[in-house]
Design a protein around this motif. Structure first.
Motif, short mmCIF file in Angstrom:
data_model
loop_
_atom_site.label_atom_id
_atom_site.label_comp_id
_atom_site.label_asym_id
_atom_site.label_seq_id
_atom_site.Cartn_x
_atom_site.Cartn_y
_atom_site.Cartn_z
N ASP A 32 16.16 35.92 13.56
CA ASP A 32 17.26 36.67 12.95
C ASP A 32 17.74 37.81 13.85
N ALA A 33 16.90 38.26 14.78
CA ALA A 33 17.24 39.38 15.66
C ALA A 33 17.94 38.94 16.94
N LEU A 34 18.01 37.63 17.19
CA LEU A 34 18.64 37.18 18.42
C LEU A 34 20.14 37.50 18.43
N PRO A 35 20.66 37.95 19.55
CA PRO A 35 22.11 38.22 19.60
C PRO A 35 22.91 36.93 19.61
N SER A 36 24.09 36.97 19.02
CA SER A 36 24.93 35.77 18.95
C SER A 36 25.42 35.35 20.33
N THR A 37 25.32 36.24 21.31
CA THR A 37 25.76 35.94 22.67
C THR A 37 24.59 35.56 23.59
N LEU A 38 23.44 35.21 23.02
CA LEU A 38 22.27 34.89 23.83
C LEU A 38 22.62 33.83 24.87
N PRO A 39 22.36 34.11 26.16
CA PRO A 39 22.82 33.20 27.21
C PRO A 39 21.82 32.12 27.61
N VAL A 40 20.74 31.94 26.84
CA VAL A 40 19.73 30.96 27.20
C VAL A 40 19.30 30.16 25.97
N PRO A 41 18.72 28.96 26.16
CA PRO A 41 18.17 28.21 25.03
C PRO A 41 16.84 28.80 24.58
N VAL A 42 16.51 28.57 23.30
CA VAL A 42 15.25 29.01 22.72
C VAL A 42 14.55 27.77 22.16
N LEU A 43 13.29 27.56 22.56
CA LEU A 43 12.53 26.39 22.14
C LEU A 43 11.33 26.86 21.33
N VAL A 44 11.15 26.31 20.14
CA VAL A 44 10.16 26.82 19.21
C VAL A 44 9.19 25.72 18.77
N VAL A 45 7.89 26.00 18.87
CA VAL A 45 6.86 25.17 18.25
C VAL A 45 6.18 26.00 17.17
N GLN A 46 6.26 25.51 15.95
CA GLN A 46 5.48 26.03 14.82
C GLN A 46 4.59 24.88 14.38
N HIS A 47 3.27 25.10 14.32
CA HIS A 47 2.39 24.03 13.86
C HIS A 47 2.85 23.53 12.49
N LEU A 48 2.92 22.20 12.36
CA LEU A 48 3.46 21.57 11.15
C LEU A 48 2.55 20.45 10.68
N PRO A 49 2.57 20.15 9.38
CA PRO A 49 1.92 18.90 8.92
C PRO A 49 2.61 17.72 9.60
N ARG A 50 1.83 16.74 10.02
CA ARG A 50 2.41 15.63 10.78
C ARG A 50 2.96 14.53 9.89
N ASP A 51 2.71 14.61 8.59
CA ASP A 51 3.01 13.48 7.72
C ASP A 51 4.17 13.70 6.77
N ARG A 52 4.96 14.74 7.00
CA ARG A 52 6.13 14.92 6.13
C ARG A 52 7.25 15.62 6.89
N PRO A 53 8.50 15.44 6.45
CA PRO A 53 9.63 16.05 7.15
C PRO A 53 9.54 17.58 7.14
N SER A 54 10.17 18.17 8.13
CA SER A 54 10.21 19.63 8.24
C SER A 54 11.57 20.14 7.81
N GLN A 55 11.58 21.28 7.14
CA GLN A 55 12.82 21.94 6.76
C GLN A 55 13.03 23.22 7.59
N LEU A 56 12.27 23.37 8.67
CA LEU A 56 12.32 24.63 9.41
C LEU A 56 13.70 24.91 10.01
N ALA A 57 14.35 23.89 10.56
CA ALA A 57 15.66 24.14 11.16
C ALA A 57 16.63 24.69 10.13
N GLU A 58 16.64 24.11 8.95
CA GLU A 58 17.53 24.59 7.89
C GLU A 58 17.13 26.00 7.44
N LEU A 59 15.83 26.22 7.31
CA LEU A 59 15.35 27.54 6.89
C LEU A 59 15.76 28.62 7.88
N PHE A 60 15.50 28.38 9.17
CA PHE A 60 15.80 29.39 10.18
C PHE A 60 17.30 29.57 10.39
N ALA A 61 18.08 28.53 10.14
CA ALA A 61 19.52 28.62 10.35
C ALA A 61 20.18 29.63 9.42
#
Length: 196
Positions: A32-61
């Protein structure tokens, strides 16, 4: 040995972030603190259960001022996009323009795991990589932080004393050290100043 962190602007070509137990709340604060003009990509690993879909992208968006997407194999890296590792795949940096997904064995019982992302990003971006390791209950990330620092990149680790789970940051500090040990609020302030 602690190295002085140079100004963010113009110093890095990518940011990688790893988190586990307690990480969702910590990641929301940082993204939430990232500037809208950030000039680089951000890659995120959050440990997740392997057996069900993730909603993290929607949550963080919801709060992040940048586009947030779940990574796919051969996704094209672009400045100002946050990529989230999907369940049951390791997220890797293939080259400066491309991501890859891997079904290699879990690391510390996790897939996605932090070490593969950090190690692959360090191999591609070298000294132009910024790695952030946050709260977690395993030692995943320790080898990744070592790889980032060995390649000349910069490693910031969340202060174990304030982490929801101190094991992961403490393990990485003991194994590889850090350029900065920071609270989440301090990391947020640093990221807010990351402009072109």
């Amino acid at each position: 040995m602690k190295r002085r962190t140079p100004p963010l602007a113009g110093r890095y070509d990518a940011i990688v972030i790893g988190a586990s137990a307690g990480g969702v709340a910590a990641l929301r604060m940082l993204l939430d603190a990232l500037p809208s003009t950030l000039p680089v990509p951000v890659l995120v690993v959050q440990h997740l259960p392997r057996d069900r879909p993730s909603q993290l992208a929607e949550l963080f968006a919801h709060g992040c001022p940048l586009p947030v997407a779940e990574a796919e194999d051969k996704s094209r890296l672009a400045p100002g996009v946050v990529w989230i590792a999907p369940p049951d795949y390791h997220l890797l940096v293939e080259d400066r323009a491309t991501l890859a997904l891997s079904l290699d064995e879990p690391v510390m019982f996790s897939r996605p795991a932090i070490d593969p992302l950090f190690e692959s990003a360090a191999a591609v971006f070298g000294e132009r990589l910024l790695a952030l390791l946050l709260t977690g209950a395993s030692s995943d990330g320790s080898e990744g932080i070592a790889a980032v620092r060995a390649a000349g990149g910069t490693a910031w680790i969340q202060c174990p004393d304030e982490a929801a789970s101190s094991t992961m940051p403490a393990s990485a500090l003991a194994h590889a050290g850090a350029d900065e040990v920071l609270t989440l609020d301090q990391i947020r302030e640093r990221l807010r100043g990351f402009h072109p």
